[in-house]
Design a protein around this motif. Structure first.
Motif, short mmCIF file in Angstrom:
data_model
loop_
_atom_site.label_atom_id
_atom_site.label_comp_id
_atom_site.label_asym_id
_atom_site.label_seq_id
_atom_site.Cartn_x
_atom_site.Cartn_y
_atom_site.Cartn_z
N PHE A 1 3.43 4.46 -6.47
CA PHE A 1 4.23 4.48 -7.70
C PHE A 1 3.35 4.79 -8.91
O PHE A 1 3.79 5.43 -9.86
N LYS A 2 2.10 4.33 -8.88
CA LYS A 2 1.18 4.61 -9.99
C LYS A 2 1.03 6.12 -10.17
O LYS A 2 1.10 6.64 -11.29
N LYS A 3 0.81 6.83 -9.07
CA LYS A 3 0.61 8.27 -9.15
C LYS A 3 1.87 8.97 -9.66
O LYS A 3 1.81 9.82 -10.57
N VAL A 4 3.00 8.59 -9.10
CA VAL A 4 4.25 9.24 -9.50
C VAL A 4 4.52 8.97 -10.97
O VAL A 4 4.89 9.87 -11.73
N LEU A 5 4.28 7.74 -11.38
CA LEU A 5 4.47 7.40 -12.79
C LEU A 5 3.58 8.25 -13.69
O LEU A 5 4.04 8.83 -14.67
#
Lengths: 485, 485
Positions: free
Chosen positions: A278-282
């Motif tokens: 989720f960090k990367k997508v965010l």
């Protein structure tokens, strides 16, 4: 004179009383009892109890990663690193394990000393480097907290968020019961959103909104959304597009995202369903999401490491207010620090041997052997479940579990009622008594009303796996016959 | 676009916000910062930070017990125990460490597997044997719970007891702030009883009754009494007679006794003030006390072991209702299990090498060296404190701390007020900035109004101890001069 009890289940903490945790509930307790009775010579229709109720690979003989254990062994007994023992030690331990142990002890001092409450700074730096290499975006060691397993991290952060008993936390159904248990203890409201079984346990923003709106109508203030990716007990792995929708949902509804990513390396369809954090997508969504509030969790207990008994993990805070970070530190400090060997295993997880290191080939082989065996066993068990009468099972994109649906006869449902049990609990208990296999009933995770499921790991030993599947088939056939309408 | 924060200190869990834990509070945070700055070449009037804020012996170079670490090292890397490595291993590890490691692994399987949520049965049996040999009365392994340090045990059991926000728990003043912090988080009422400084931090049943009655008048339902013996921060050790009075008080007022006995081997006047466990004293009072409800706590972090970073301990339940024991198990199981290396250290603590074992002489020497050195350092620091202008300090019967009273000038008190600090906090901060010695202000433990104290461990290294005491003396003299009225 008998004193009347001061503390009873009637006047204890009612939130604690209310909490349920099926993974180690009635079935698991019964299986422990059978294990003891077997050891004492009692006779059962099987020779061993097989614990499929919990993702505990090393309890089912999964061999630990050798390099990790070599380092753990050396830091325990620093005399091994002294010059006078160098020759002997070098015959038992590879040079890169020795170098790593020395480096860790230089930063830690002693594994017997309390560390920084947030976790050893050197290890948090390595976690930050791992995250930034994984995602291609920076990570900050000061926003990482090492914990005694991901469970402890989830409990701590939920505790921060729950202001009063009308605070709601969105949780998937089915869910890992840590969430409902923790919310029960905190006296907060679980706000369920449903994963769609007929669409591979898929998740839609419409369902999230429905769930949120329904809670709002009931006066619940929803503050956070917990998501488990890859899923537990469902094994689904989210697409990047779906994750962007979820983030957008959170942003629009002002909900903190809690991303439980402990199964991030248990990915069984890496081409079609790779893991995205989720960090990367965010981060990929642009600078206007910089202040988005999110906490993501990782663990040493899962993946190919499986060091459950050690209790180690971390969480990374994204976009949290500085005052909240200070409070997270304070509450961590009351328990002093996470255990240091668990922290060291986090270091090893995020920084394993690299190509060219003396231990690399062995590490790679051990890792891959476990990984490919898990893929094979997942498929084999899925096929087994789908071959059973009245049973359907989605395939596993990731994690360590399958969550098949079983359709039970009226007669079986009546017998369960008679026994005072949920139908799936009744089925699982019958399986345990007949085969020694301990699973967890779907009711412990939540499921659509009037459906029945159970969760099983696919962790039994490769050499016993065929027998394990055969035992399930035979039991199921006889159960279905016995209760045929 | 900057998003407004969802979670702020205004809408977070107010109970968490309220909790205070001075042992790792402002002073400790400042000391960590100085440590980093020193490492980066900054200049201070001292060369090193000395952490006397917390009983963390191995952080101040106390050498761990060799035998314990040898066993811990072997269980991490079971390949060492294989026949093909036997010759090499036997050159690095004594035979009794090898035998113990094999025995433990036979019972545990792998240190990387989740164990029984209550703790490994074999280790609980050894704990029960230890208790029964210590006390001369039986102990039951099914009533023992292994924990991640005594703190975790205290938190868990307080959580069981607190039914609502009017439940009171009696705590000593001064107390170890784990108690007030935990009660704040649980939204329960601390019911303070005062230890009498002028009588060596003594405790009278009259004071207990006064405290209980006052709480009752305020509508508080007092359910338990926490007692720390030997005391923290006070170091006092209770007499058997006093303990009987306390038990009698609990029985008459229907209050559960919580006996924090983590310092039970830190006993510095074994002739005049030996340690008695509450379990033993209770059992000696006759069969009519059989159902008396009590929980006692022990830890691997203290004593001569000092394995703080490992997070291990246990509690024993006495007289609790069966339904409560089941609830304690359930709540333990949500966190799965205490870390296994911590459990193993409990095993070693309760079952160290015996006379005649290959490791006995070394074990005994290491243990005694630490013990007698602690006695010497306690006395030396006590004398130092008593030599300071306006300072008086009771001697330490046990534990790891001294808690001197300092009488500060009006001018110092005014300067503290100016700085927005409690006087003792102001004094401790000045000491930290001048000497690098980090202590904890008395206000963090509670004290009689308008008095000022601080807590210091006597754990700095023996070879540095004279310098340490000299530094305190010099600082104190110049502080007193600077603020002389």
């Amino acid at each position: 004179m008998t004193l009347e009890k001061i503390l009873t289940s009637d006047n204890m903490n009612p939130m604690v009383r209310k909490a349920e945790y099926a993974v180690r509930g009635e079935l698991a307790i019964r299986s422990e009892k059978i294990k003891t009775e077997l050891a004492n010579g009692a006779s059962f229709p099987f020779k061993r109890v097989v614990g499929c109720n919990i993702g505990n690979p090393q309890a089912l003989d999964q061999k630990p990663i050798t390099f990790f254990r070599q380092v753990a062994s050396l830091v325990e007994y620093p005399d091994l690193l002294k010059d006078e023992n160098a020759e002997l030690t070098s015959k038992l331990y590879p040079s890169d394990a020795i170098a790593r142990a020395k480096l860790l002890l230089k930063h830690i001092g002693s594994v017997g000393a309390y560390s920084h409450s947030q976790g050893i700074p050197h290890i948090r730096e390595n976690v930050a480097r791992f995250i930034s290499e994984r995602d291609g975006y920076p990570a900050d060691p000061s926003k990482i907290f090492l914990t005694q397993g991901a469970s402890a991290g989830v409990q701590l952060t939920l505790q921060m968020i729950v202001e009063h008993s009308n605070v709601g936390i969105m949780i998937p159904i089915p869910q890992y019961p840590l969430y409902t248990a923790t919310l029960a203890v905190l006296d907060a409201k679980p706000v369920p959103y449903y994963l769609n079984e007929s669409k591979g346990w898929g998740l839609t923003p419409e369902e999230l909104q429905r769930s949120y709106d329904e809670a709002s109508r009931n006066g619940i203030e929803t503050r956070a959304l917990a998501i488990i990716n890859p899923g537990n007990p469902t094994g689904q792995c989210l697409t990047e597009e779906n994750m962007r929708e979820i983030i957008e949902f959170c942003r629009q509804n002002r909900v903190i995202l809690l991303a439980d990513e402990v199964y991030q390396t248990n990915i069984y369809k890496p081409e079609s369903r790779p893991f995205h954090s989720f960090k990367k997508v965010l981060m990929s969504m642009g600078p206007e999401y910089e202040n988005f509030e999110m906490i993501s969790y990782h663990s040493i207990s899962k993946g190919m490491i499986g060091e459950c008994g050690r209790r180690g993990g971390y969480f990374e805070c994204q976009g949290l207010d500085t005052s909240i970070m200070e409070q997270v530190y304070k509450i961590s400090s009351i328990s002093l620090c996470p255990n240091v060997q668990g922290q060291i295993m986090v270091d090893l997880m995020v920084n394993p041997p690299k190509k060219g290191d003396p231990s690399y080939e062995q590490y790679k082989k051990e890792y891959d052997d476990i990984y490919f065996s898990l893929i094979r066993r997942a498929k084999k068990l899925e096929d087994t479940f789908n071959s059973l009468e009245g049973c359907t099972c989605n395939s596993s994109d990731g994690a360590m579990y399958l969550f098949p649906q079983i359709r039970l006869s009226e007669k079986a449902i009546a017998a369960a009622k008679e026994a005072g049990k949920e139908p799936d609990q009744f089925y699982c208990m019958a399986m345990l008594e007949a085969t020694g296999v301990c699973m967890v009933a779907g009711s412990g995770f939540g499921q659509v009303e009037n459906t029945a499921h159970f969760r099983s790991t696919f962790l039994p030993q490769p050499e016993l796996f065929d027998d394990f599947c055969e035992g399930i088939k035979n039991f199921h056939a006889s159960f279905m016959d016995k209760y045929r309408d």
